[in-house]
Design an enzyme around this catalytic site. Structure first.
Site, mmCIF file in Angstrom:
data_model
loop_
_atom_site.group_PDB
_atom_site.id
_atom_site.type_symbol
_atom_site.label_atom_id
_atom_site.label_comp_id
_atom_site.label_asym_id
_atom_site.label_seq_id
_atom_site.Cartn_x
_atom_site.Cartn_y
_atom_site.Cartn_z
ATOM 1 N N HIS A 43 -4.711 7.543 5.531
ATOM 2 C CA HIS A 43 -4.732 6.286 4.785
ATOM 3 C C HIS A 43 -6.124 5.673 4.873
ATOM 4 O O HIS A 43 -6.704 5.299 3.863
ATOM 5 C CB HIS A 43 -3.668 5.334 5.341
ATOM 6 N N HIS A 69 -9.713 1.291 -2.096
ATOM 7 C CA HIS A 69 -8.276 1.196 -1.811
ATOM 8 C C HIS A 69 -7.578 0.684 -3.070
ATOM 9 O O HIS A 69 -7.740 -0.474 -3.462
ATOM 10 C CB HIS A 69 -8.029 0.251 -0.637
ATOM 11 N N CYS A 118 0.801 -1.229 0.000
ATOM 12 C CA CYS A 118 0.000 0.000 0.000
ATOM 13 C C CYS A 118 0.831 1.275 0.000
ATOM 14 O O CYS A 118 0.330 2.345 -0.329
ATOM 15 C CB CYS A 118 -0.931 0.010 1.209
#
Length: 398
Positions: A293, A328, A160
């Site tokens: 995030h 995401h 990520c």
């Protein structure tokens, strides 16, 4: 070489838009791109929601002018489209005029191509050329070819945080005098491999993701690509270029806690933010907006929340996660959120944390839930997750 690192161009394609302008309009008009899966045949189609780009591979090929018999993965095509936008936005006519490189991030690489031809590799010789598109680096080389770039080409894959590390490395190369200009960002396409993998981890939501909500159920996967043009002060001055923002600080850290989870005390996230502040010379109180995030998984939001409290104390600035808009997007996440951070700076907007209802029971943190106008001079953009890395990006107008 020292001095500032300027952002002079950016390009993006995601589920909320095929350009920077479309993306900004979606953000300010509360138009998320989370839907059911349409482009992939999967048994999970009715069980999860995703941030899917509603363009087929054939449509992407047409936009790039590719032959029907090409071996471009979807990841490569999305990346090429976003990188071309960024180069055009920066007003670059000769990509090789200065010492220029590209650092692209990806996690799944050409997995969509591998899935398509998996059963043909050994039986049909004509299918073997497509295996070249499997590895992560192939997408970066395809993007470089589309741009006509002759300089440095490299790929980063740290889950990520991948695009955050790409941006950080690009800035460091400019500051070290190794490059004058770097195209940095990330690209990831949805694939069965990704869907099945995250389903196995049991962190996918069957509804819209709800970052920092006490009743959050998990994340929505997304696909996207975004790239930014980083240039040295010298190039900016020589060409009298328009600067969109400056990259003033960055940091990464590995809390070495677990293969697929962040530490519950947010140690890695805290260390990454601390390093970013040290590089920039700024203090936590200088930050006007945090693009968190915020994946809406039980572990991530708890870890990030504790790290934010440890960093900012009771003086936490306005913060929000934009993942309810895009999902995401894995290795592309930090790049698209870097674009959103620049937009926040340009337009003095705090983008909303959609779908939030209930405060988490572990601490007193409430994200910004509606679009807000305020003067923004410094933005902190967080990219945390498994892969052993936690990263922050800090943007400033000056």
């Amino acid at each position: 070489m020292s001095g500032r690192v300027a952002i002079t161009g950016m390009g993006i394609i995601s589920s909320i838009g095929a350009s920077v302008e479309e993306s900004f309009n979606a953000l300010i008009h509360n138009k998320p791109g989370i839907t059911a899966i349409e482009n992939i045949q999967t048994i999970h189609a009715n069980a999860i929601k995703v941030g899917e780009i509603k363009k087929t591979n054939a449509e992407l090929e047409q936009e790039l002018g590719l032959d029907a018999d090409n071996n471009y993965s979807r990841t490569a095509m999305l990346g090429a489209l976003a990188a071309k936008q960024a180069v055009q936005n920066a007003g670059i006519n000769d990509i090789n005029e200065y010492n220029t490189g590209i650092i692209s991030a990806t996690s799944v690489g050409g997995m969509d191509m591998t899935e398509k031809f998996f059963y043909d590799y050994f039986d049909k010789e004509e299918s073997r050329k497509y295996i070249d598109s499997h590895d992560a680096g192939d997408s970066t080389h395809k993007i470089a070819q589309q741009l006509g770039l002759k300089g440095m080409v490299t790929t980063i894959s740290t889950a990520c945080s991948s695009a955050a590390n790409a941006i950080m490395l690009g800035a460091r190369l400019i500051k070290a005098g190794k490059l004058d200009r770097v195209i940095v960002g990330g690209t990831d396409a949805l694939s069965k491999f990704t869907i099945n993998g995250f389903k196995t981890l049991m962190i996918l939501s069957d509804t819209y993701n709800t970052p920092f909500d006490n009743n959050r159920k998990g994340l929505n996967l997304g696909e996207a690509a975004a790239f930014l043009i980083l240039e040295s002060d010298e190039v900016v001055k020589k060409q009298n270029k328009k600067v969109l923002a400056y990259l003033s600080g960055y940091g990464n850290a590995n809390d070495a806690y677990h293969q697929t989870a962040s530490s519950e005390n947010g140690e890695g996230a805290y260390l990454a933010m601390e390093k970013a502040f040290k590089v920039s010379g700024l203090k936590p109180q200088d930050i006007d907006y945090i693009n968190a995030h915020g994946t809406a998984t039980p572990n991530n939001d708890l870890s990030e929340g504790r790290a934010l409290i440890r960093t900012f104390g009771t003086n936490l600035p306005h913060f929000s996660s934009t993942k309810p808009f895009t999902g995401h997007t894995l290795a592309a996440a930090a790049a698209i959120e870097a674009v959103f951070s620049v937009l926040a700076l340009q337009h003095n907007k705090v983008f909303p944390n959609l779908n939030y209802k209930t405060k988490m029971e572990e601490f007193d943190l409430v994200p910004q839930t509606v679009l807000m106008e305020k003067e923004i001079n410094h933005v902190l953009s967080n990219s945390f997750g498994f892969g052993g890395n936690c990263s922050t990006l800090l943007f400033s107008k000056s």
